[in-house]
Design a protein around this motif. Structure first.
Motif, mmCIF file in Angstrom:
data_model
loop_
_atom_site.group_PDB
_atom_site.id
_atom_site.type_symbol
_atom_site.label_atom_id
_atom_site.label_comp_id
_atom_site.label_asym_id
_atom_site.label_seq_id
_atom_site.Cartn_x
_atom_site.Cartn_y
_atom_site.Cartn_z
ATOM 1 N N HIS A 21 0.785 -1.233 0.000
ATOM 2 C CA HIS A 21 0.000 0.000 0.000
ATOM 3 C C HIS A 21 0.822 1.292 0.000
ATOM 4 O O HIS A 21 0.259 2.353 -0.304
ATOM 5 C CB HIS A 21 -0.922 0.025 1.228
ATOM 6 N N CYS A 22 2.101 1.234 0.348
ATOM 7 C CA CYS A 22 2.821 2.476 0.651
ATOM 8 C C CYS A 22 4.062 2.749 -0.199
ATOM 9 O O CYS A 22 4.459 3.912 -0.354
ATOM 10 C CB CYS A 22 3.252 2.489 2.126
ATOM 11 N N LEU A 23 4.724 1.706 -0.706
ATOM 12 C CA LEU A 23 6.064 1.909 -1.249
ATOM 13 C C LEU A 23 6.093 2.593 -2.608
ATOM 14 O O LEU A 23 7.118 3.162 -2.991
ATOM 15 C CB LEU A 23 6.812 0.574 -1.313
ATOM 16 N N ASP A 24 4.998 2.546 -3.366
ATOM 17 C CA ASP A 24 4.998 3.289 -4.626
ATOM 18 C C ASP A 24 5.210 4.778 -4.377
ATOM 19 O O ASP A 24 5.840 5.477 -5.173
ATOM 20 C CB ASP A 24 3.680 3.076 -5.379
ATOM 21 N N CYS A 25 4.678 5.257 -3.264
ATOM 22 C CA CYS A 25 4.858 6.669 -2.905
ATOM 23 C C CYS A 25 6.068 6.879 -1.996
ATOM 24 O O CYS A 25 6.814 7.846 -2.148
ATOM 25 C CB CYS A 25 3.616 7.207 -2.196
#
Length: 693
Positions: free
Chosen positions: A41-45
């Protein structure tokens, strides 16, 4: 066994499977459970290469040091609180997505309560080195799963070498996302279609050329092949069969090279098929600027103006037209602010020096185009007109620089023109027409929001992140950096020890720049490695190097003698960087692929000139000499050669493989023959149509 007993046994088996899975999940370290949630949920950003890594990076050490996570105290940990909802310091995370479900949030809470143990402390399984032959077999297996008709449209991008070199999961994730965004940003297809991973490690990606319309009008993959400096005809029967199945000499290229090269001219222009002038582009997109401005202000065109912009040094006017696929934005930029360049006194009849065009592709993403005042396409913008002030390199280069600036699609701006026009009681211009053209704030804001929403939907479909920094820019810098022994070895498909052993045992390789890779912390520059790549491949008996850069140069000017020092005060197609500097002097700015001279630019491949733009304000010392026996009829026509055009028209002020530009006019070629032209009334061409007998 009766039916009731069978049913009972089936239920017992299912319960056992459920509880075994539940126990295995419970036994997984809480740190790994937490990281699995971050990863999804978080690592793309917020990964190392994420779009918002400058705000927060999900690395254990960073989270603890900046007190985003306070071990043992979830209720005072900002990261946890932002998962629950908005706080005084920011919005609920993940931004722009559905909130995490209750189980995921509970897992993060338990992780913090347990002291926020470090997931990075748990050893990861050692990666299995993927050999070149294994990669080829994976691609071949996929190709043969397609119908015979579809195989010739199958092409592949690989990250196998980066995986073998130990690239982090974050890094590989960023490459996958960047590849999808770029491929779709070079597409005339109606839908966003992500490249498909075909291996378990997700290092090989399949595309169908037809999805992006890379098979229409001209073979875009052939242009990619021509530009690719790492092509090798491998000594492998699998490779030979693969080429036959796909009817292609290079059915795959490395994704990192593609991202670094296709995001910039000339390949950016060539894959998109961007014409030489804005008039030709507008015809292609069914935008009639002159008619819109005359007859349809407020209906098909809206305008705004201001004196502060993120890239413009001086005043800027922006103009939105309706186009075939959504919006066509055109900016007018200025080298000064006085006289007819004062947009507040000349809102309708200003004199601009250049501009930027942003237009929607059919899939909703954006494409970019830089122009001179007369509408000629540019590779990079003159720095005295626009610049990227926030970058280490301030030059605005088409494609990559524009992507970096427009990660949220169109940028929001504040018009200053309409109120000035309204307050001017006795203007020298047509006030009524100006008010029709310069939109009310509410109307322009609505149009901008519409375009942002279109882009946001498309970037989500591509698997990218809306806003933040542009990962493609970070990855281009990474690619252009020096290589250590591990990365160089992986790029030729060898493990590091084998690669270094080959260098030590081969006297020719020892005499090259590659010997430095064997010393501690040794590295080789990207351009030096590229120049040695073919030699290394040959001496390592890996196959035949298929670099086609000189083939591209030869297509531009077949009569040019190669590798010859020019002493006549000019440079030309095929000249080296040293020869350009000897004639033109030290460039104002430079990169691996281009030199800039105050508005003029020279582009290189393999350190040889393949394109240029010569600004009338600071002309380059360039010349093309036609073959001696080239006739000069006083005109050229459809089917004329490049030599015949030069004999009549002279050296073009802008040049690429496919076109010559002459001060607003342009000539386009295919197979070294004229196929079309545009003759500007300001600088008409000596072109003539010859009737057929």
């Amino acid at each position: 066994m009766n039916s009731k007993l069978k049913a009972f046994c089936t239920i017992i088996c299912l319960l056992m499977l459920f509880w075994s899975h539940h126990i295995a999940s419970a036994q997984q370290p809480i740190s790994q459970q937490a990281f699995a949630i971050f990863e999804q949920h978080c690592l793309d950003c917020h990964g190392e290469f994420g779009s918002y890594s400058d705000v927060l990076t999900i690395k254990h050490k960073d989270l603890i040091e900046d007190r985003s996570v306070i071990p043992g105290q979830p209720d005072t940990s900002e990261l946890y609180l932002r998962l629950l909802g908005d706080t005084d310091t920011g919005s609920q995370m993940p931004l722009g997505q559905e909130p995490l479900d209750a189980d995921a949030i509970a897992t993060i809470r338990r992780w913090i309560e347990a002291g926020a143990p470090d997931w990075e402390a748990i050893p990861k399984p050692e990666r299995r080195f993927i050999t070149t032959e294994a990669m080829l077999k994976t691609i071949h297996t996929h190709v043969t799963s397609l119908t015979a008709f579809d195989r010739s449209f199958a092409r592949y991008f690989t990250l196998t070498h980066l995986y073998n070199a130990g690239a982090s999961d974050d890094n590989l994730r960023a490459y996958r996302s960047a590849l999808s965004k770029l491929v779709n940003s070079l597409s005339w297809g109606a839908e966003v279609i992500k490249p498909t991973p075909i291996d378990q490690e997700e290092t090989i990606f399949y595309i169908d050329l037809r999805h992006y319309e890379w098979d229409i009008k001209s073979d875009k993959w052939y242009k990619i092949e021509q530009a690719y400096p790492y092509g090798v005809q491998l000594n492998s029967s699998t490779y030979t069969t693969l080429c036959q199945e796909t009817d292609c000499e290079l059915p795959f290229v490395r994704a990192d090279w593609f991202i670094a090269t296709a995001s910039l001219p000339p390949l950016y222009h060539e894959i998109l098929g961007l014409p030489e002038t804005d008039k030709q582009l507008e015809t292609q997109l069914e935008v009639n600027v002159a008619e819109n401005l005359k007859n349809a202000p407020g209906v098909r065109v809206w305008r705004a103006g201001f004196n502060e912009s993120g890239v413009s040094v001086n005043n800027r006017i922006v103009e939105r037209h309706k186009s075939r696929y959504g919006a066509y934005w055109k900016s007018y930029d200025f080298a000064g602010n006085v006289g007819s360049q004062n947009i507040f006194t000349h809102p309708l009849d200003f004199t601009h020096d250049g501009g930027e065009i942003i237009f929607n592709l059919p899939n909703g993403l954006q494409a970019y185009y830089l122009t001179t005042a007369t509408g000629e396409r540019l590779d990079e913008a003159p720095i005295n007109i626009v610049s990227d002030a926030g970058s280490r390199d301030p030059i605005v280069r088409n494609g990559l620089s524009c992507m970096g600036c427009h990660t949220e699609g169109m940028k929001i701006f504040k018009d200053q023109m309409r109120s000035v026009i309204e307050q001017n009681l006795n203007p020298s211009y047509d006030k009524a027409q100006a008010l029709r053209l310069y939109a009310e704030k509410s109307e322009m804001d609505s149009l901008v929001r519409e375009d942002i929403a279109r882009y946001r939907q498309a970037i989500a479909a591509a698997g990218g992140v809306f806003g933040g920094s542009e990962p493609i820019q970070q990855l281009v810098k990474q690619f252009e950096g020096p290589l250590d022994a591990t990365h160089a070895a992986a790029e030729v498909g060898l493990e590091t020890d084998d690669f270094l052993q080959n260098i030590r045992e081969n006297s020719t390789l020892q005499d090259s720049d590659l010997l430095v890779l064997g010393v501690q912390n040794g590295s080789v520059k990207r351009d030096a490695w590229e120049s040695q790549f073919g030699t290394a491949v040959s001496l390592l008996n890996l196959g035949k190097h298929t670099n086609r850069t000189l083939e591209r140069i030869t297509e531009l000017n077949p009569e040019l003698p190669r590798n010859k020092k020019l002493n006549d005060g000019y440079f030309t197609v095929g000249s080296t960087k040293d020869e350009v500097v000897a004639v033109q002097g030290t460039p104002k700015s430079l990169s691996q692929r281009s030199f800039s001279y105050d508005g003029s630019s020279v582009g290189f491949e393999n350190d040889r000139v393949i394109r240029w733009y010569s600004s009338p304000l600071n002309p380059l010392k360039v010349r093309i000499v036609p073959a001696r026996d080239t006739p000069n009829k006083g005109y050229f026509t459809v089917g004329s050669t490049k030599d015949e055009v030069v004999a009549v028209q002279g050296t073009p002020n802008s040049l690429s493989q496919w076109s010559f530009g002459y001060g607003g006019s342009s000539v386009n070629f295919k197979n070294d023959r004229v196929i079309r032209w545009y003759s500007s009334p300001l600088n008409p061409l000596k072109a003539k149509m010859i009737p057929e007998n």
